[in-house]
Design an enzyme around this catalytic site. Structure first.
Site, PDB file in Angstrom:
ATOM      1  N   ALA A  32       0.876  -1.181   0.000  1.00 54.11           N
ATOM      2  CA  ALA A  32       0.000   0.000   0.000  1.00 54.11           C
ATOM      3  C   ALA A  32       0.916   1.236   0.000  1.00 54.11           C
ATOM      4  CB  ALA A  32      -0.970  -0.006   1.173  1.00 54.11           C
ATOM      5  N   LEU A  33       1.765   1.267  -1.009  1.00 56.97           N
ATOM      6  CA  LEU A  33       2.870   2.235  -1.033  1.00 56.97           C
ATOM      7  C   LEU A  33       2.376   3.669  -1.193  1.00 56.97           C
ATOM      8  CD1 LEU A  33       5.430   0.282  -3.271  1.00 56.97           C
ATOM      9  CD2 LEU A  33       5.213   0.291  -0.763  1.00 56.97           C
ATOM     10  N   HIS A  34       3.123   4.584  -0.580  1.00 58.26           N
ATOM     11  CA  HIS A  34       2.815   6.010  -0.662  1.00 58.26           C
ATOM     12  C   HIS A  34       4.138   6.775  -0.742  1.00 58.26           C
ATOM     13  CE1 HIS A  34       3.953   5.994   3.543  1.00 58.26           C
ATOM     14  NE2 HIS A  34       3.000   5.096   3.814  1.00 58.26           N
ATOM     15  N   ALA A  35       4.042   8.115  -0.715  1.00 59.39           N
ATOM     16  CA  ALA A  35       5.255   8.931  -0.905  1.00 59.39           C
ATOM     17  C   ALA A  35       6.299   8.695   0.188  1.00 59.39           C
ATOM     18  CB  ALA A  35       4.877  10.407  -0.979  1.00 59.39           C
ATOM     19  N   HIS A  37       7.110   5.745   1.520  1.00 58.07           N
ATOM     20  CA  HIS A  37       7.894   4.601   1.038  1.00 58.07           C
ATOM     21  C   HIS A  37       8.804   5.032  -0.116  1.00 58.07           C
ATOM     22  CE1 HIS A  37       4.149   2.364   2.509  1.00 58.07           C
ATOM     23  NE2 HIS A  37       5.107   1.827   3.236  1.00 58.07           N
ATOM     24  N   GLN A  61       3.702 -10.016  13.135  1.00 57.79           N
ATOM     25  CA  GLN A  61       3.842  -8.749  13.854  1.00 57.79           C
ATOM     26  C   GLN A  61       2.485  -8.120  14.191  1.00 57.79           C
ATOM     27  OE1 GLN A  61       6.056  -6.932  10.490  1.00 57.79           O
ATOM     28  NE2 GLN A  61       4.965  -5.069  11.005  1.00 57.79           N
ATOM     29  N   GLN A 153      10.573   1.059  16.078  1.00 53.91           N
ATOM     30  CA  GLN A 153      10.965  -0.059  15.213  1.00 53.91           C
ATOM     31  C   GLN A 153      12.420   0.114  14.757  1.00 53.91           C
ATOM     32  OE1 GLN A 153       8.574  -1.903  11.870  1.00 53.91           O
ATOM     33  NE2 GLN A 153       9.706  -0.386  10.697  1.00 53.91           N
ATOM     34  N   SER A 186       0.060   3.787   5.326  1.00 57.60           N
ATOM     35  CA  SER A 186      -0.860   2.947   4.544  1.00 57.60           C
ATOM     36  C   SER A 186      -2.228   2.887   5.223  1.00 57.60           C
ATOM     37  CB  SER A 186      -0.296   1.532   4.423  1.00 57.60           C
ATOM     38  OG  SER A 186       1.019   1.591   3.918  1.00 57.60           O
ATOM     39  N   ARG A 187      -2.214   3.018   6.553  1.00 57.98           N
ATOM     40  CA  ARG A 187      -3.488   2.920   7.288  1.00 57.98           C
ATOM     41  C   ARG A 187      -4.391   4.140   7.047  1.00 57.98           C
ATOM     42  NH1 ARG A 187      -0.164  -0.025  10.988  1.00 57.98           N
ATOM     43  NH2 ARG A 187      -1.150  -2.012  11.513  1.00 57.98           N
TER      44      ARG A 187
HETATM   45  P1  AMP Z   1       5.245  -0.115   6.317  1.00 59.00           P
HETATM   46  O1  AMP Z   1       4.886  -0.491   4.918  1.00 59.00           O
HETATM   47  O2  AMP Z   1       4.206   0.717   7.003  1.00 59.00           O
HETATM   48  O3  AMP Z   1       5.732  -1.290   7.137  1.00 59.00           O
HETATM   49  O4  AMP Z   1       6.483   0.863   6.193  1.00 59.00           O
HETATM   50  C1  AMP Z   1       7.654   0.475   5.518  1.00 59.00           C
HETATM   51  C2  AMP Z   1       8.733   1.470   5.813  1.00 59.00           C
HETATM   52  O5  AMP Z   1       8.333   2.763   5.366  1.00 59.00           O
HETATM   53  C3  AMP Z   1       9.017   1.583   7.328  1.00 59.00           C
HETATM   54  O6  AMP Z   1      10.414   1.670   7.536  1.00 59.00           O
HETATM   55  C4  AMP Z   1       8.320   2.861   7.684  1.00 59.00           C
HETATM   56  O7  AMP Z   1       8.891   3.519   8.803  1.00 59.00           O
HETATM   57  C5  AMP Z   1       8.493   3.696   6.424  1.00 59.00           C
HETATM   58  N1  AMP Z   1       7.471   4.720   6.359  1.00 59.00           N
HETATM   59  C6  AMP Z   1       6.131   4.558   6.542  1.00 59.00           C
HETATM   60  N2  AMP Z   1       5.503   5.746   6.475  1.00 59.00           N
HETATM   61  C7  AMP Z   1       6.464   6.676   6.253  1.00 59.00           C
HETATM   62  C8  AMP Z   1       6.445   8.089   6.108  1.00 59.00           C
HETATM   63  N3  AMP Z   1       5.312   8.798   6.185  1.00 59.00           N
HETATM   64  N4  AMP Z   1       7.617   8.733   5.882  1.00 59.00           N
HETATM   65  C9  AMP Z   1       8.780   8.013   5.811  1.00 59.00           C
HETATM   66  N5  AMP Z   1       8.868   6.685   5.951  1.00 59.00           N
HETATM   67  C10 AMP Z   1       7.721   6.023   6.168  1.00 59.00           C
END
Ligand code: AMP
Length: 284
Positions: A32-35, A37, A61, A153, A186-187
Site C-alpha cells: 500500500a505504497l505512498h510517498a 515509502h 507482527q 521499530q 498505509s493505514r
Molecule cells: P510499512 O509499509 O508501514 O511497514 O512501512 C515500511 C517502511 O516505510 C518503514 O520503515 C516505515 O517507517 C516507512 N514509512 C512509513 N511511512 C512513512 C512516512 N510517512 N515517511 C517516511 N517513511 C515512512
C-alpha cells in the site's frame, strides 16, 4: 523491474549482481505504497547500484487479527509505482514462502520492546525482528532503509543488527507528511473523510507539546491538555510520551532537547495511528 515471488530466483539474481560488485539496498515494506515509502526508495537508489523493495504483510507482527485482515493490499498499484521509480526488483513472497512451518522463534529486547508500541501491541517487535532477520538473510543488503515514522521499530532493528552482527548499514529516513501535517501511512486510506480531518490532531499535538515544552511548560500538564483535546475530537489517545532518542526511556521533562523525542499513538475511528517528532526538528 524484476518481480520475485519465490526465494530461489531472487537469490540467483542478487548473486549475479553482487558478482559484478553491485551494492544492494533493501527497502522492506508491507505495501500500500505512498510517498513515504518512495522517499526510502529514492534514498536507496542514490546510494546503491541495485534497490530491492520487499512487500509482505507479515502476520507475526500483528497482535490483532482484525488489523491484519483489514490491512490495505494494493499490489498491482504498488508494482506500477515501483516501476515508475525505477526500482530494480520487488520481492513479494506469500506466507508459505516466509513461514513454511509455524515459527516458535521469539525475540526479547528487554524494556525496548515492552514500552510504547510494545505495551499496546504485545509481541509486535518480536514479529518485526523475525521477518526483518529473514529478509536480511535472504537479500543480504549492504544498506537497509527504514522510516523515522516507526522510530521505535528503527531502534529495535538497530539493536537486532548490532546483536546478530548483520553486515549492513541502517538508514533512518525522515517522516513524509501530507500537506496538513498528517504523517503518511498505509493505514490512512482506511480513514473516512471526517476521520481523515480529525487525524491531523496527532501532528498538531506533537507540535504544540514541543513548542510549549521548549518554553518551559511541564510535560505532565501538556499531556493532560492533549488528552483533553483528543477527547473533544473523538480521538482515543493511547499515549503521548517524552523519551530519550537513544534508548526511548521516558523522560519527565527535557534537560537536553537534542536528545529528546515526542511519540504519540491514537485511534481515530477504528484506525490506529502513530507519529513522532524530535524536539529539535524544524517544522511549523
Ligand atoms: P510499512 O509499509 O508501514 O511497514 O512501512 C515500511 C517502511 O516505510 C518503514 O520503515 C516505515 O517507517 C516507512 N514509512 C512509513 N511511512 C512513512 C512516512 N510517512 N515517511 C517516511 N517513511 C515512512
Amino acid at each position: 523491474m524484476h518481480i520475485f515471488r519465490e526465494i530461489g530466483p531472487m537469490k540467483a539474481y542478487l548473486k549475479r549482481e553482487r558478482s559484478n560488485l553491485s551494492t544492494v539496498g533493501l527497502v522492506p515494506t508491507m505495501g500500500a505504497l505512498h510517498a513515504g515509502h518512495m522517499s526510502l526508495l529514492h534514498a536507496s537508489k542514490k546510494e546503491n547500484a541495485i534497490t530491492v523493495c520487499s512487500i509482505y504483510v507479515n502476520p507475526t507482527q500483528f497482535n490483532n487479527l482484525a488489523d491484519l485482515e483489514k490491512y490495505p493490499r494494493t499490489l498491482d498499484k504498488d508494482i506500477q509505482m515501483l516501476v515508475a521509480t525505477e526500482c530494480d526488483a520487488v520481492f513479494c513472497p506469500d506466507n508459505s514462502m516466509m513461514y513454511p512451518a509455524v515459527s516458535q522463534l521469539k525475540f526479547d529486547f528487554g524494556a525496548l520492546d515492552k514500552i510504547l508500541e510494545g505495551e499496546f501491541r504485545p509481541g509486535h517487535y518480536s514479529g518485526v525482528a523475525l521477518v526483518v532477520s529473514k529478509l536480511f538473510n535472504l537479500v543480504q543488503p549492504n544498506r537497509a532503509y527504514f522510516g523515522q515514522k516507526d522510530f521505535q521499530q528503527f531502534r529495535v532493528i538497530s539493536r537486532l543488527v548490532e546483536e546478530l552482527k548483520f553486515d549492513l548499514s541502517l538508514v533512518c529516513a525522515p517522516i513524509v507528511r501530507e500537506v496538513d501535517g498528517l504523517a503518511m501511512s498505509s493505514r490512512n486510506m482506511r480513514l473516512n473523510a471526517a476521520e481523515r480531518k480529525r487525524a491531523v490532531i496527532l501532528y498538531q499535538s506533537l507540535k504544540q507539546t514541543r513548542d510549549r515544552l521548549l518554553q518551559g511548560e511541564s510535560f505532565s500538564q501538556l499531556r493532560k491538555t492533549v488528552a483533553t483535546q483528543c477527547n473533544l475530537n473523538n480521538v482515543k489517545l493511547e499515549y503521548l510520551a517524552l523519551a530519550d532518542r537513544e534508548n526511548l526511556t521516558q523522560l519527565d521533562n527535557i534537560t537536553d532537547p537534542s536528545r529528546a523525542i515526542l511519540l504519540i499513538a491514537a485511534q481515530v475511528g477504528d484506525v490506529r495511528l502513530i507519529d513522532n517528532l524530535f524536539l529539535t526538528e524544524n517544522s511549523n
